[in-house]
Structures are given as C-alpha cells and as structure tokens.
Design a protein around this motif. Structure first.
Motif, PDB file in Angstrom:
ATOM      1  N   LYS A 176       0.835  -1.197   0.000  1.00 31.88           N
ATOM      2  CA  LYS A 176       0.000   0.000   0.000  1.00 31.88           C
ATOM      3  C   LYS A 176       0.873   1.252   0.000  1.00 31.88           C
ATOM      4  N   LEU A 177       0.350   2.319  -0.573  1.00 29.45           N
ATOM      5  CA  LEU A 177       1.059   3.593  -0.493  1.00 29.45           C
ATOM      6  C   LEU A 177       1.104   4.056   0.959  1.00 29.45           C
ATOM      7  N   LYS A 178       2.248   4.543   1.365  1.00 28.86           N
ATOM      8  CA  LYS A 178       2.435   4.937   2.757  1.00 28.86           C
ATOM      9  C   LYS A 178       1.739   6.262   3.047  1.00 28.86           C
ATOM     10  N   VAL A 179       1.030   6.291   4.177  1.00 29.93           N
ATOM     11  CA  VAL A 179       0.353   7.515   4.615  1.00 29.93           C
ATOM     12  C   VAL A 179       1.292   8.284   5.539  1.00 29.93           C
ATOM     13  N   VAL A 180       1.572   9.512   5.179  1.00 36.04           N
ATOM     14  CA  VAL A 180       2.480  10.363   5.963  1.00 36.04           C
ATOM     15  C   VAL A 180       1.658  11.234   6.899  1.00 36.04           C
ATOM     16  N   VAL A 202       1.173  -4.378   4.215  1.00 36.78           N
ATOM     17  CA  VAL A 202       0.090  -4.546   5.177  1.00 36.78           C
ATOM     18  C   VAL A 202      -0.304  -6.015   5.241  1.00 36.78           C
ATOM     19  N   LYS A 203      -0.321  -6.593   6.441  1.00 38.48           N
ATOM     20  CA  LYS A 203      -0.700  -7.992   6.618  1.00 38.48           C
ATOM     21  C   LYS A 203      -2.221  -8.118   6.659  1.00 38.48           C
ATOM     22  N   LYS A 204      -2.746  -9.106   5.924  1.00 37.69           N
ATOM     23  CA  LYS A 204      -4.191  -9.318   5.865  1.00 37.69           C
ATOM     24  C   LYS A 204      -4.501 -10.812   5.865  1.00 37.69           C
ATOM     25  N   THR A 205      -5.775 -11.149   6.090  1.00 39.19           N
ATOM     26  CA  THR A 205      -6.226 -12.538   5.995  1.00 39.19           C
ATOM     27  C   THR A 205      -7.526 -12.582   5.203  1.00 39.19           C
ATOM     28  N   SER A 240       3.057 -17.529  -2.800  1.00 41.84           N
ATOM     29  CA  SER A 240       3.998 -16.494  -2.370  1.00 41.84           C
ATOM     30  C   SER A 240       3.437 -15.645  -1.234  1.00 41.84           C
ATOM     31  N   GLN A 241       2.126 -15.782  -0.979  1.00 39.43           N
ATOM     32  CA  GLN A 241       1.439 -15.010   0.060  1.00 39.43           C
ATOM     33  C   GLN A 241       1.566 -13.509  -0.178  1.00 39.43           C
ATOM     34  N   ARG A 242       1.454 -13.151  -1.467  1.00 33.77           N
ATOM     35  CA  ARG A 242       1.506 -11.748  -1.867  1.00 33.77           C
ATOM     36  C   ARG A 242       0.217 -11.373  -2.584  1.00 33.77           C
TER      37      ARG A 242
END
Length: 345
Positions: A177-181, A206-209, A318-320
């Motif tokens: 994800k694009l990083k939020v500053v 970001v980790k998700k399931t 690959s869990q991507r």
C-alpha cells in the motif's frame, strides 16, 4: 502437506528470477521455490497453467493425466507435438514443459486421478484440477481442506471459462500500500497541512487474511432464500452455466463434443431446464444462446483463464497480494471476466 526446509535461492536462480524478485520480493520467490504443485488434466487450460507455474519458478510440478493425445487436444494444447497422437498426454507434454525451465522438477504421471489414494494428494502444497468431474473435485477439495492444502479448479468450455479457489479458513498474505504520511504536530500551516497525506514514492506492506469456503458449499447455494433472491440480479449467469456443464460431464462422462453437436445441444437444453428447476429458478435465466458457444477448448480462452489461474496460484504460494475470492468467470464473446463469491460468508 509435506514438511519442507526453508528453500535457498542460488546465484543462478537469483539471476534467472531477477525480474520476479524485484516485483514481489525474495521471500515470496523463496516460498515459490519451495512449493510442489499437482496439475490434474493437461488439456489446453492445463498446458497454459503448467507453462505459467514452471516459468514462475516453483520447486516441482506433477502432470497427472490418463488421456491420450488426440487431434482435438492438439489444437489448444501446445506442449504436445503433433506427432504424439495416441501417446499419453502427460508423458507427451513432459519434454516441452521441462525445457521451459530446467530448474523446476517436472514429472509426468499417466494414471487416472480418480484412482489415486488420499495420501497421494497430501504430498503437494497446491492441487489444481482441470477436466475433472464435480464429485471428484468435491472429494479432493474436502480432503485437502483438512490438511491445509490449497485447491484450484478450472475449465474451459468453448468461449467460456472459470476458476475456483479454496485457500482455507484463514489465508494470510501481505499487500503493498502507499504509505500515509502523518503531519507534524507542530505544523501551523492551516487545516489542510494537518491532514494525513499519501506519499506516492513510498509504500508499506500490510498484513491481511481472507477466508474461503469449500467447493461443495460454493456449489450448493440455496437460491430459495430471501438473501439469495435479492442478489440474483447481480449474480453472473456464468455460475449457472457452470452447473449445467458440470452436470453434462457427470451424465455423459465427457464435455460437449462438436462431432455430436445436434444431440449434445438438445441435451444441454434439457440439463439447463432440470438444473434451474432444481434450484427453484426460471429457465429464462440462461437463454439458449449459450449452447452454440460451449464446444471444445478455445486457445485464446485457455490463455486468459490459464493466465488468471496461474496468477492466483503464484499469489497463494507467495502469500503476496489479494486473492480472487472465490470464483473467476470469463466470457470470450464479450471479452470480459468477473470475480464473485459464492458460499457462506
């Protein structure tokens, strides 16, 4: 699923897979490099999937197919030479498949998938089923679900194709994800400066399931329930077409054949009426038009569905990235595909 050691990427493999490592990272490539996949059914779709997985750099691929090479299968299956007619389809595909990537262990098995004992499937990380009966797919899917083995099913019928996946009750993956500053607390440049902003030059993982149901549940939706009726207008008709074609395969032991087009067309109409009636749905839901477009495997459709199927297997191993949940349908006449979920939430 078999226990495996943490795979090591050699310098030669790092050079071979350099572009992929840059795309999805070294850890993802290591997971691929340590994975074994079973591919049952080496028709046109199976050939496309085999090519994509071998080039991606998995550890091993087993081609399982008892069918013989025919003139019909040569039209959409590019791994078998034309001179191989009459030979076993898995064995005839082995040489060209192996030549795609010598670093991948490719094996051919000429047995019937129906004759394989349960233990056979447990040696793989992913099982892919093409050209199989509904009962067999349900049996293997339930078995693999109990042992944390990922299952993919797919087929191409003329201009139509589909893919189903079951990655288990809790499939973990990461998404870029694009990083939020966040703004500095001492900023005094007005309210706009205090809002969080997205930095287009920096990303974060970001980790998700995601949770999946088994194939039996996905195919046994109760269309008489109020919730299902409310969603009916948004439901792709391809789902019901799949039921018709799987029932045809169960009844006849084969798919619609151009050589018996007239008889098979009449049978498809009858099966369509019977299937929709059993679901409590109107026969008008699926018009007669589909009958003219569901004979044989079309090479371009195999390429599209095989590309999506290969992509989803790679993502799962690959869990991507976010997986398709849980059906993908492709209509070659319209040139578009749709992802939709069927089964209990």
């Amino acid at each position: 699923m078999i226990e495996k050691e943490d795979p090591v990427i050699s310098e030669e493999e790092a050079a071979q897979y350099d572009r992929q490592i840059r795309l999805w990272g070294l850890d993802a490539q290591k997971r691929l490099r340590g994975s074994r996949v079973l591919l049952a059914g080496v028709g046109g779709l199976g050939a496309e999937l085999a090519k994509n997985l071998i080039l991606a750099g998995i550890k091993g691929l087993t081609l399982l197919d008892h069918e013989q090479v025919s003139e019909e299968s040569c039209r959409a299956q590019f791994l078998v030479p034309v001179s191989a007619q009459g030979q076993n389809r898995a064995q005839a595909s082995l040489e060209r498949a192996q030549n795609l990537n010598p670093m991948v262990e490719v094996h051919a098995d000429p047995d019937r998938v129906e004759d394989k004992p349960d233990d056979f499937f447990l040696q793989f990380d992913v099982v892919c089923l093409t050209g199989c009966s509904r009962d067999l797919m349900v049996r293997v899917d339930q078995l693999c679900s109990q042992h944390n083995i990922k299952v993919f099913c797919g087929d191409v019928y003329g201009y139509y194709g589909y893919m189903f996946c079951n990655l288990g009750q809790e499939h973990s993956y990461v998404e870029e994800k694009l990083k939020v500053v966040k703004p500095s607390p001492s900023s005094n440049d007005g309210p706009e400066a205090k809002k969080a902003k997205v930095d287009p030059n920096e990303t974060t993982m970001v980790k998700k399931t995601a949770s999946f149901c088994n194939l039996k549940e996905a195919l046994e939706v109760d269309w008489t329930s109020e919730k299902a009726k409310a969603n009916l207008k948004r439901t792709p008709v391809d789902y019901f077409l799949l039921h018709v074609l799987l029932k045809f395969r169960t009844d006849k032991g084969r798919d619609p054949d151009p050589k018996s087009c007239a008889d098979d067309s009449q049978l498809l109409k009858q099966i369509r009426d019977d299937v929709l009636e059993a679901m409590g749905l109107s026969g008008d839901l699926l018009s007669d038009e589909f009958i003219s477009y569901c004979f044989s495997e079309m090479s371009p459709v195999c390429a599209v569905v095989g590309g999506v199927l290969g992509q989803e297997v790679v993502k799962a191993l690959s869990q991507r990235d976010t997986p398709h949940r849980n059906f993908f349908f492709f209509d070659g006449r319209k040139g578009n595909g749709v992802v939709d979920y069927f089964g209990p939430n």
